[in-house]
Design an enzyme around this catalytic site. Structure first.
Site, short mmCIF file in Angstrom:
data_model
loop_
_atom_site.label_atom_id
_atom_site.label_comp_id
_atom_site.label_asym_id
_atom_site.label_seq_id
_atom_site.Cartn_x
_atom_site.Cartn_y
_atom_site.Cartn_z
N CYS A 74 30.03 77.57 45.38
CA CYS A 74 28.91 76.96 46.11
C CYS A 74 28.70 75.52 45.63
O CYS A 74 28.63 75.27 44.43
CB CYS A 74 27.64 77.78 45.85
SG CYS A 74 26.18 77.00 46.56
N CYS A 82 20.83 73.97 42.55
CA CYS A 82 20.08 75.17 42.88
C CYS A 82 20.03 76.09 41.65
O CYS A 82 21.03 76.28 40.96
CB CYS A 82 20.78 75.88 44.05
SG CYS A 82 20.10 77.50 44.40
N CYS A 85 21.85 80.85 41.27
CA CYS A 85 23.01 81.52 40.65
C CYS A 85 23.25 80.90 39.27
O CYS A 85 23.43 79.70 39.16
CB CYS A 85 24.25 81.33 41.51
SG CYS A 85 24.19 82.23 43.07
N CYS A 160 23.73 79.54 51.82
CA CYS A 160 23.64 80.21 50.51
C CYS A 160 24.73 81.26 50.50
O CYS A 160 24.73 82.18 51.33
CB CYS A 160 22.27 80.85 50.33
SG CYS A 160 22.21 81.92 48.87
N GLN A 219 15.23 97.22 47.11
CA GLN A 219 16.37 96.65 46.39
C GLN A 219 17.11 95.66 47.29
O GLN A 219 17.29 95.91 48.48
CB GLN A 219 17.33 97.76 45.96
CG GLN A 219 16.83 98.57 44.77
CD GLN A 219 16.84 97.79 43.47
OE1 GLN A 219 17.50 96.74 43.34
NE2 GLN A 219 16.11 98.28 42.49
N TYR A 248 6.04 104.00 39.36
CA TYR A 248 6.40 102.72 39.95
C TYR A 248 7.33 103.00 41.14
O TYR A 248 8.40 102.42 41.27
CB TYR A 248 7.10 101.80 38.93
CG TYR A 248 6.41 101.70 37.58
CD1 TYR A 248 5.45 100.72 37.35
CD2 TYR A 248 6.71 102.59 36.55
CE1 TYR A 248 4.81 100.62 36.12
CE2 TYR A 248 6.07 102.51 35.33
CZ TYR A 248 5.13 101.52 35.10
OH TYR A 248 4.51 101.43 33.89
N GLU A 269 2.26 104.56 42.62
CA GLU A 269 2.57 103.17 42.98
C GLU A 269 1.25 102.42 43.12
O GLU A 269 0.29 102.92 43.71
CB GLU A 269 3.36 103.17 44.30
CG GLU A 269 3.47 101.83 44.99
CD GLU A 269 4.19 100.75 44.18
OE1 GLU A 269 5.24 101.02 43.59
OE2 GLU A 269 3.65 99.61 44.13
N ASP A 307 10.53 103.17 37.08
CA ASP A 307 11.24 101.97 37.54
C ASP A 307 10.26 100.80 37.52
O ASP A 307 9.88 100.27 38.57
CB ASP A 307 11.77 102.25 38.96
CG ASP A 307 12.61 101.11 39.52
OD1 ASP A 307 12.91 100.16 38.78
OD2 ASP A 307 12.97 101.18 40.71
N CYS A 334 15.11 96.56 35.39
CA CYS A 334 15.72 95.30 35.84
C CYS A 334 15.67 94.25 34.73
O CYS A 334 16.19 93.16 34.91
CB CYS A 334 15.03 94.79 37.10
SG CYS A 334 13.26 94.61 36.91
C1 SAM Z 1 11.08 97.57 40.45
S1 SAM Z 1 9.96 98.09 41.70
C2 SAM Z 1 10.56 99.71 41.98
C3 SAM Z 1 10.17 100.36 43.27
C4 SAM Z 1 10.94 101.64 43.65
N1 SAM Z 1 11.11 102.54 42.53
C5 SAM Z 1 12.25 101.33 44.32
O1 SAM Z 1 13.30 101.57 43.72
O2 SAM Z 1 12.25 100.85 45.47
C6 SAM Z 1 8.50 98.30 40.77
C7 SAM Z 1 7.33 98.83 41.55
O3 SAM Z 1 6.25 99.04 40.63
C8 SAM Z 1 5.03 98.66 41.26
N2 SAM Z 1 4.10 98.39 40.15
C9 SAM Z 1 4.01 97.28 39.38
N3 SAM Z 1 3.13 97.48 38.38
C10 SAM Z 1 2.66 98.74 38.51
C11 SAM Z 1 1.76 99.55 37.76
N4 SAM Z 1 1.15 99.06 36.67
N5 SAM Z 1 1.54 100.80 38.15
C12 SAM Z 1 2.15 101.29 39.27
N6 SAM Z 1 3.00 100.58 40.01
C13 SAM Z 1 3.28 99.32 39.64
C14 SAM Z 1 5.40 97.49 42.14
O4 SAM Z 1 4.47 97.34 43.19
C15 SAM Z 1 6.80 97.92 42.64
O5 SAM Z 1 6.70 98.65 43.83
#
Ligand code: SAM
Length: 377
Positions: A74, A82, A85, A160, A219, A248, A269, A307, A334
């Site tokens: 790129c 940018c 990356c 991009c 994702q 989450y 969530e 997550d 992540c």
């Molecule tokens: C990395 S994403 C994962 C979402 C889902 N597991 C997926 O794979 O699509 C993290 C998620 O946690 C939520 N989140 C962030 N802080 C939170 C909290 N303290 N309690 C509950 N959910 C939370 C965000 O809104 C988001 O949807």
């Protein structure tokens, strides 16, 4: 403190990668985090930031080059270009080894696991054209672009290379955008690429359609959701009749897979758009809108998938999970530093790390997704 200012140039030998997309070097005893370099290279590094105790720099001239170096495909990927990356100057295999080294280092330093083997696995594709969601920022002349590293300055672009080919077909980058700060584009898995603001889209993962607001978390790599779901199911080995928490949970991809295997699933969530998507898309899953910290959950559970966002879960949530004495925990992360900090707490509570898979869900960038399996000693 040595006498050095932004813009000065120094010649350094570059050491190992560190978390964040740079390698570590030293100049007169001071640590230098150097972007656009590779381990083992000798480079001229231009200082971009001076901090107490460390410096940031860009490699602006490569004096002796690593055999892993490639020409960044790129034209916007270069020092002061940018910031999207971090690793286009490395081959795909070298990028994955870079990320594996970072995960190993975080596990050693923050989780007290010096020898845990880590291999970063590629996802399908050639590492380009994978980004199904992009936010383009608009500059003062109404031109769309992406941000410089650690800056709000917009670099106007006309292409991009990591954006999905269907997004390239939109005329977003050929237009001017008066009166907006950003333009969001999305290509859902089975749908048309579109500019989004507020509408709903249909995504597909774990054998289910998900009806979600374009703003809801999903994702970004088209293969990521299914790959992560398969890994979590493989790690947890869910059995019919078991109870499970999807913490989450977002729109509920892990919940869908666990419910399909006969588990009684509770999804937690915080964000309204995630909760709505889960309620609209999933039957047979109890959806709680709450932070994980405050969620009122049953005393015991068999399986947990968590997550969290980049900050990790934190000690309080880790103890809330272990207090429910689950048979197995799958931690999807992540950020390897946050994962490593939480793994230390899990281990202190008696749930050590048993298996770890690291997946290259974000090729060309320093980001890496990990899935960890924890079971009771
Ligand atoms: C990395 S994403 C994962 C979402 C889902 N597991 C997926 O794979 O699509 C993290 C998620 O946690 C939520 N989140 C962030 N802080 C939170 C909290 N303290 N309690 C509950 N959910 C939370 C965000 O809104 C988001 O949807």
């Amino acid at each position: 403190m040595i006498d050095i200012v932004q813009g000065d140039r120094v010649e350094v030998e570059v050491g190992q990668p560190a978390h964040g997309g740079h390698c570590v070097a030293r100049h007169e005893g001071i640590v230098l985090f150097v972007r656009h370099a590779l381990p083992g290279e000798r480079v001229i590094a231009e200082i971009t930031e001076v901090h107490k105790g460390y410096l940031r720099a860009d490699a602006v001239e490569i004096r002796s080059s690593s055999s892993d170096r490639v020409t960044a495909p790129c034209r916007y990927s270069h020092p002061n270009g940018c910031g999207g990356c971090d690793l286009q100057h490395a081959s795909g295999a070298a990028q994955r080894e870079w990320k594996a080294a970072v995960v190993r280092e975080q596990l050693a330093r923050l989780a007290g696991l010096p020898d845990f083997p880590v291999v970063v696995e590629p996802l399908p594709g050639d590492g380009f054209g994978w980004r199904t969601r992009v936010r383009y920022h608009i500059d003062a002349l109404d031109r769309p672009g992406l941000l410089k590293h650690r800056s709000n300055e917009v670099v106007p672009i006309d292409r991009c290379l990591i954006a999905h080919p269907a997004l390239q077909e939109l005329d977003v980058l050929r237009r001017r955008w008066p009166e907006v700060d950003a333009v969001d584009v999305v290509v859902p898995r089975n749908g048309e690429a579109q500019v989004v603001s507020g509408q709903r889209i249909t995504e597909h993962a774990a054998g289910h359609d998900f009806d979600l607001a374009a703003s809801a978390f999903w994702q970004v790599h088209p293969a990521a959701a299914d790959t992560l779901v398969a890994c979590v199911v493989d790690f947890l080995e869910p059995k019919p009749g078991e109870s499970a928490w999807d913490l989450y949970g977002g729109a509920g991809t892990f919940s869908a897979a666990l419910a399909d295997r006969g588990c009684a699933v509770t999804l937690v969530e915080a964000a309204g758009d995630g909760v709505e998507a889960a309620r609209r898309s999933l039957r047979d899953v109890r959806v709680l809108q709450s932070t994980v910290e405050r969620a009122r959950l049953p005393e015991r559970v068999d399986l947990v998938v968590l997550d969290p966002p980049r900050t990790g879960a934190g000690a309080r949530v880790v103890r809330k999970i272990t207090a429910a004495r689950p048979r197995a925990i799958a931690y999807v992360a992540c950020d390897p530093a946050a994962l490593a900090r939480d793994l230390r707490t899990f281990a202190e509570e008696g749930w050590p790390l048993k298996r770890l898979r690291a997946l290259d869900c974000f090729p060309q960038t320093h980001h890496v997704e990990c899935v960890a399996l924890l079971t009771r000693d």
